[in-house]
Motif scaffolding. Structure first.
Motif, PDB file in Angstrom:
ATOM      1  N   GLU A 184      -7.120   0.293 -12.636  1.00  0.00           N
ATOM      2  CA  GLU A 184      -7.810   0.244 -11.344  1.00  0.00           C
ATOM      3  C   GLU A 184      -7.517   1.504 -10.525  1.00  0.00           C
ATOM      4  OE1 GLU A 184      -7.927  -4.531 -10.391  1.00  0.00           O
ATOM      5  OE2 GLU A 184      -6.008  -3.479 -10.187  1.00  0.00           O
ATOM      6  N   MET A 185      -6.273   1.948 -10.546  1.00  0.00           N
ATOM      7  CA  MET A 185      -5.908   3.177  -9.830  1.00  0.00           C
ATOM      8  C   MET A 185      -6.654   4.369 -10.407  1.00  0.00           C
ATOM      9  SD  MET A 185      -1.831   2.721  -9.367  1.00  0.00           S
ATOM     10  CE  MET A 185      -1.171   1.102  -9.061  1.00  0.00           C
ATOM     11  N   LEU A 186      -6.756   4.416 -11.719  1.00  0.00           N
ATOM     12  CA  LEU A 186      -7.463   5.511 -12.382  1.00  0.00           C
ATOM     13  C   LEU A 186      -8.925   5.539 -11.963  1.00  0.00           C
ATOM     14  CD1 LEU A 186      -7.352   7.818 -14.406  1.00  0.00           C
ATOM     15  CD2 LEU A 186      -7.786   6.172 -16.204  1.00  0.00           C
TER      16      LEU A 186
ATOM     17  N   ASP B 171       0.832  -1.200   0.000  1.00  0.00           N
ATOM     18  CA  ASP B 171       0.000   0.000   0.000  1.00  0.00           C
ATOM     19  C   ASP B 171       0.868   1.252   0.000  1.00  0.00           C
ATOM     20  OD1 ASP B 171      -2.387  -1.358  -0.017  1.00  0.00           O
ATOM     21  OD2 ASP B 171      -2.706  -1.236   2.143  1.00  0.00           O
ATOM     22  N   MET B 172       0.417   2.246  -0.744  1.00  0.00           N
ATOM     23  CA  MET B 172       1.097   3.539  -0.819  1.00  0.00           C
ATOM     24  C   MET B 172       0.040   4.636  -0.723  1.00  0.00           C
ATOM     25  SD  MET B 172       4.358   3.117  -1.664  1.00  0.00           S
ATOM     26  CE  MET B 172       5.524   2.367  -2.738  1.00  0.00           C
TER      27      MET B 172
ATOM     28  N   SER C  39       6.762   7.568  -9.764  1.00  0.00           N
ATOM     29  CA  SER C  39       7.851   7.819  -8.812  1.00  0.00           C
ATOM     30  C   SER C  39       7.682   7.007  -7.526  1.00  0.00           C
ATOM     31  CB  SER C  39       7.961   9.307  -8.480  1.00  0.00           C
ATOM     32  OG  SER C  39       6.883   9.725  -7.660  1.00  0.00           O
ATOM     33  N   LYS C  40       6.454   6.669  -7.175  1.00  0.00           N
ATOM     34  CA  LYS C  40       6.194   5.852  -5.987  1.00  0.00           C
ATOM     35  C   LYS C  40       6.276   4.356  -6.282  1.00  0.00           C
ATOM     36  CE  LYS C  40       3.549   8.921  -3.059  1.00  0.00           C
ATOM     37  NZ  LYS C  40       4.136   8.644  -1.765  1.00  0.00           N
TER      38      LYS C  40
ATOM     39  N   ASN D 243      -2.344   0.382  -4.216  1.00  0.00           N
ATOM     40  CA  ASN D 243      -1.519  -0.788  -3.961  1.00  0.00           C
ATOM     41  C   ASN D 243      -0.745  -1.166  -5.214  1.00  0.00           C
ATOM     42  OD1 ASN D 243      -0.984  -3.809  -3.733  1.00  0.00           O
ATOM     43  ND2 ASN D 243      -1.757  -3.349  -1.688  1.00  0.00           N
ATOM     44  N   THR D 244       0.467  -1.666  -5.029  1.00  0.00           N
ATOM     45  CA  THR D 244       1.299  -2.058  -6.170  1.00  0.00           C
ATOM     46  C   THR D 244       0.721  -3.251  -6.927  1.00  0.00           C
ATOM     47  OG1 THR D 244       2.685  -3.411  -4.730  1.00  0.00           O
ATOM     48  CG2 THR D 244       3.447  -1.168  -5.178  1.00  0.00           C
ATOM     49  N   ALA D 245      -0.235  -3.953  -6.326  1.00  0.00           N
ATOM     50  CA  ALA D 245      -0.881  -5.076  -7.011  1.00  0.00           C
ATOM     51  C   ALA D 245      -2.040  -4.621  -7.893  1.00  0.00           C
ATOM     52  CB  ALA D 245      -1.372  -6.103  -5.986  1.00  0.00           C
TER      53      ALA D 245
END
Length: 123
Positions: free
Chosen positions: A109-111, A53-54, A73-74, A102-104
């Motif tokens: 999905e992030m969008l 998680d970020m 960058s993250k 999350n990196t997964a």
């Protein structure tokens, strides 16, 4: 006579070298364009489940590219320009706020998460 033959051979050789170079460059550009298109239309996550998680903060003044660069960058996505193109294709409106990503997750999905209007909290 020998000079004319030598000049013709050199001329043909140069044309062949140029043709081969153009073919190699076109092949490489085609490969890169295909890979970019695959990232846009078939996004993959950076890591497998459970991922990491970020916290990402999106400011009101951030453009789609700004958000993409922040995610890159993250370590959440591999290419900010892919995120930018996806945001434009999906006509996503991004909302300012603090998001846990999350990196997964895929960039798509992030969008979707960033494009969801946050609920106002009752204070």
């Amino acid at each position: 006579m020998v000079r004319k033959i030598a000049a013709a051979v050199i001329s043909v050789s140069l044309k062949m070298i140029i043709a081969v170079l153009v073919a190699v460059i076109l092949g490489r550009v085609s490969q890169e364009a295909y890979a970019f298109g695959m990232q846009v239309f078939h996004p993959v996550s950076i890591s497998q489940q459970p991922g990491k998680d970020m916290i990402v903060i999106v400011e009101e003044s951030d453009s789609e590219l700004d958000v993409g660069k922040r995610l890159e960058s993250k370590g959440l996505i591999s290419n900010a320009y892919v995120f930018f193109i996806q945001a434009k294709l999906y006509k996503a409106k991004m909302y300012a706020g603090t998001y846990t990503l999350n990196t997964a997750m895929t960039s798509e999905e992030m969008l979707r998460i960033i494009a969801r209007k946050p609920e106002k909290s009752e204070d």
